[in-house]
Design a protein around this motif. Structure first.
Motif, PDB file in Angstrom:
ATOM      1  N   ARG A 177     -27.481  81.481  14.285  1.00  0.00           N
ATOM      2  CA  ARG A 177     -28.714  80.776  13.892  1.00  0.00           C
ATOM      3  C   ARG A 177     -28.930  79.604  14.834  1.00  0.00           C
ATOM      4  O   ARG A 177     -27.979  78.895  15.185  1.00  0.00           O
ATOM      5  CB  ARG A 177     -28.615  80.279  12.450  1.00  0.00           C
ATOM      6  CG  ARG A 177     -28.555  81.386  11.407  1.00  0.00           C
ATOM      7  CD  ARG A 177     -28.431  80.823   9.998  1.00  0.00           C
ATOM      8  NE  ARG A 177     -28.510  81.868   8.984  1.00  0.00           N
ATOM      9  CZ  ARG A 177     -27.470  82.581   8.581  1.00  0.00           C
ATOM     10  NH1 ARG A 177     -26.279  82.373   9.119  1.00  0.00           N
ATOM     11  NH2 ARG A 177     -27.620  83.522   7.652  1.00  0.00           N
ATOM     12  N   GLY A 195     -34.641  80.526  14.639  1.00  0.00           N
ATOM     13  CA  GLY A 195     -34.196  81.779  15.248  1.00  0.00           C
ATOM     14  C   GLY A 195     -32.871  82.248  14.664  1.00  0.00           C
ATOM     15  O   GLY A 195     -31.968  81.443  14.415  1.00  0.00           O
ATOM     16  N   ALA A 196     -32.740  83.544  14.411  1.00  0.00           N
ATOM     17  CA  ALA A 196     -31.507  84.111  13.863  1.00  0.00           C
ATOM     18  C   ALA A 196     -31.320  85.518  14.411  1.00  0.00           C
ATOM     19  O   ALA A 196     -32.280  86.293  14.512  1.00  0.00           O
ATOM     20  CB  ALA A 196     -31.560  84.129  12.338  1.00  0.00           C
ATOM     21  N   TRP A 197     -30.057  85.841  14.763  1.00  0.00           N
ATOM     22  CA  TRP A 197     -29.732  87.149  15.327  1.00  0.00           C
ATOM     23  C   TRP A 197     -28.407  87.637  14.746  1.00  0.00           C
ATOM     24  O   TRP A 197     -27.454  86.860  14.617  1.00  0.00           O
ATOM     25  CB  TRP A 197     -29.605  87.053  16.851  1.00  0.00           C
ATOM     26  CG  TRP A 197     -30.830  86.549  17.530  1.00  0.00           C
ATOM     27  CD1 TRP A 197     -31.858  87.291  18.032  1.00  0.00           C
ATOM     28  CD2 TRP A 197     -31.179  85.185  17.788  1.00  0.00           C
ATOM     29  NE1 TRP A 197     -32.811  86.480  18.577  1.00  0.00           N
ATOM     30  CE2 TRP A 197     -32.437  85.175  18.450  1.00  0.00           C
ATOM     31  CE3 TRP A 197     -30.557  83.952  17.531  1.00  0.00           C
ATOM     32  CZ2 TRP A 197     -33.053  84.014  18.846  1.00  0.00           C
ATOM     33  CZ3 TRP A 197     -31.185  82.773  17.906  1.00  0.00           C
ATOM     34  CH2 TRP A 197     -32.420  82.810  18.570  1.00  0.00           C
ATOM     35  N   ALA A 232     -32.279  86.994  24.123  1.00  0.00           N
ATOM     36  CA  ALA A 232     -32.287  86.038  23.013  1.00  0.00           C
ATOM     37  C   ALA A 232     -31.492  84.785  23.371  1.00  0.00           C
ATOM     38  O   ALA A 232     -31.938  83.656  23.141  1.00  0.00           O
ATOM     39  CB  ALA A 232     -31.710  86.693  21.760  1.00  0.00           C
ATOM     40  N   GLY A 267     -32.960  82.112  25.709  1.00  0.00           N
ATOM     41  CA  GLY A 267     -33.932  81.193  25.127  1.00  0.00           C
ATOM     42  C   GLY A 267     -33.303  79.995  24.447  1.00  0.00           C
ATOM     43  O   GLY A 267     -34.015  79.224  23.776  1.00  0.00           O
ATOM     44  N   LEU A 268     -31.989  79.818  24.621  1.00  0.00           N
ATOM     45  CA  LEU A 268     -31.281  78.693  24.001  1.00  0.00           C
ATOM     46  C   LEU A 268     -30.759  77.768  25.101  1.00  0.00           C
ATOM     47  O   LEU A 268     -29.666  77.974  25.636  1.00  0.00           O
ATOM     48  CB  LEU A 268     -30.111  79.207  23.148  1.00  0.00           C
ATOM     49  CG  LEU A 268     -30.450  80.207  22.039  1.00  0.00           C
ATOM     50  CD1 LEU A 268     -29.185  80.652  21.328  1.00  0.00           C
ATOM     51  CD2 LEU A 268     -31.447  79.614  21.058  1.00  0.00           C
ATOM     52  N   THR A 270     -29.173  72.881  22.519  1.00  0.00           N
ATOM     53  CA  THR A 270     -29.746  73.482  21.316  1.00  0.00           C
ATOM     54  C   THR A 270     -28.723  73.517  20.182  1.00  0.00           C
ATOM     55  O   THR A 270     -27.611  74.031  20.368  1.00  0.00           O
ATOM     56  CB  THR A 270     -30.219  74.914  21.599  1.00  0.00           C
ATOM     57  OG1 THR A 270     -31.155  74.912  22.667  1.00  0.00           O
ATOM     58  CG2 THR A 270     -30.859  75.526  20.358  1.00  0.00           C
TER      59      THR A 270
END
Length: 411
Positions: free
Chosen positions: A181, A186-188, A272, A275-276, A280
């Motif tokens: 998270r 955002g969460a994956w 994904a 994008g961090l 972050t």
């Protein structure tokens, strides 16, 4: 009749538990194995006994070496042995000696060769999950990327054998449940934990338990083939104190410091993570969910050989190889370690079907098979001298370094 057999096995198992040191103890199985049915168990330690026997087959004979441990006996316990890192290997005598084990057998299948991926280092990490002292060490690789013989239908790389917090050994399954998270919502889902292969498009977690070996292998292969090429579409993020501390477009190498977590993404997972940016805030949560009634104190990858005295359909019955296995009796309170000769001298090894029959004839209605071939090794201490020795005849007479094992400890 089935009830009589069960009662007989329980009586013999109790005799093993109560046997004084040095007493020769009869086997727990009610059925004989080959012409050496009169062969006896000899004590290695209170509650732990050793036996050798010969199994006759249509393709020749196989020499079998077994250790039985009564886990109800005070001080007798089983544990996972490993070199201190998931991606590391050592000979079984070294692993057993470091843990002062009375006996041990080699463990799970592992990533031993990467000939199909030039320039990529084989990690030595196991295919299946592992739990050590209640801590999740690693999860299972995708089914198509596992090493070893194809498991019976319905079984997966997530299958394990271990001992629960209740002290009972059992077969089970460990499934990774985890999520990344990030700030902003955002969460994956997580697709891996300290494993040599990640599912396509996923994000995997690597911790200090992984070791110093490169993480590049995790981006090789696919969900359909271990031999599929590596992808260059990767991204790696290092997390410290709940924030992204560093990023890289390529998988890293070297030890991961305690307190740091490395996230490696491939394909969609890489995009994904890209994008961090550094700084972050992120949270990484994961666990290995058990199919059993209680959590495992330890577990290692192992594949079903017997359940309730019955072998699963689809076990190989043609290829004879050196084999190792684990058998469970008395509801998981008696554990048998077994390995064979093979490829040396006149011993032919066993097929998986023959291995299942042997484990059952030794009095174990439940069992699982481990890595075999040149990995098949059983070690035990001499009661008189305390010396730890390899009992079976090894492929080419040499111990193969292995990533984990199951050991029997006392005291």
């Amino acid at each position: 009749m089935a009830g009589v057999r069960t009662a007989m096995r329980c009586v013999v198992a109790l005799a093993l538990a109560a046997a004084p040191a040095g007493l020769v103890v009869p086997p727990a199985g009610a059925e004989p194995v080959g012409p050496e049915a009169a062969s006896r168990w000899t004590a290695l330690a209170p509650g732990v006994a050793y036996r050798e026997l010969t199994v006759r087959t249509t393709h020749g004979s196989a020499r079998v070496y077994a250790v039985r441990a009564d886990l109800r006996r005070p001080g007798v316990r089983a544990d996972l042995l490993f070199p201190g890192a998931v991606a590391a290997r050592a000979p079984l005598t070294v692993l057993a000696g470091a843990h002062r084990a009375v006996a041990a057998v080699n463990g799970d299948f592992f990533d031993i060769s990467e000939e199909q991926h030039p320039g990529v280092e084989a990690t030595g990490a196991t295919s299946g999950p592992a739990v050590y002292r209640g801590r999740a060490l690693k999860a299972a690789v995708p089914e198509a990327q596992r090493f070893g013989w194809q498991p019976p239908p319905g079984d997966t790389a997530e299958d394990v054998l271990g001992v629960g917090v209740d002290g009972v050994a059992r077969l089970g399954r460990l499934v990774l449940r985890g999520r990344l998270r990030a700030a902003g919502g955002g969460a994956w889902p997580l697709g891996g934990l300290n494993q040599y292969a990640l599912p396509v498009g996923s994000i995997g977690v690597f911790t200090s338990d992984w070791g110093a070996v490169s993480r590049a292998r995790a981006a090789c292969g696919s969900d359909e083939s271990r031999k599929a090429p590596c992808t260059a579409d990767t991204w790696e993020v290092t997390v410290r104190q709940g924030r992204v501390a560093a990023v890289s477009a390529t998988p890293g190498t070297g030890p991961i410091p305690a307190g740091s977590t490395v996230l490696l993404g491939r394909e969609a997972g890489a995009r994904a993570l890209a994008g961090l940016p550094v700084g972050t805030p992120v949270a990484v949560d994961y666990r290995l969910a058990s199919s059993g009634p209680v959590p495992f104190r330890f577990a290692l990858g192992a594949h079903r050989l017997l359940r309730g005295g019955e072998a699963p359909a689809g076990l190989d019955d043609t290829v004879a190889e050196p084999r190792s296995a684990l058998g469970l009796a008395d509801g998981g309170r008696v554990l048998t370690l077994l390995s064979t000769d093979g490829r040396e001298g006149t011993s032919t090894g066993l097929t998986l079907t023959e291995l299942a029959r042997t484990v059952r004839d030794l009095g174990c209605p439940d069992g699982a098979y481990l890595d075999g071939g040149a990995s098949a090794t059983l070690v035990a201490r001499d009661r008189a001298t305390g010396e730890l020795t390899v009992r079976n005849h090894l492929d080419h007479g040499r111990e193969r370094p292995i990533p984990n094992a199951l050991g029997i400890l006392t005291g």
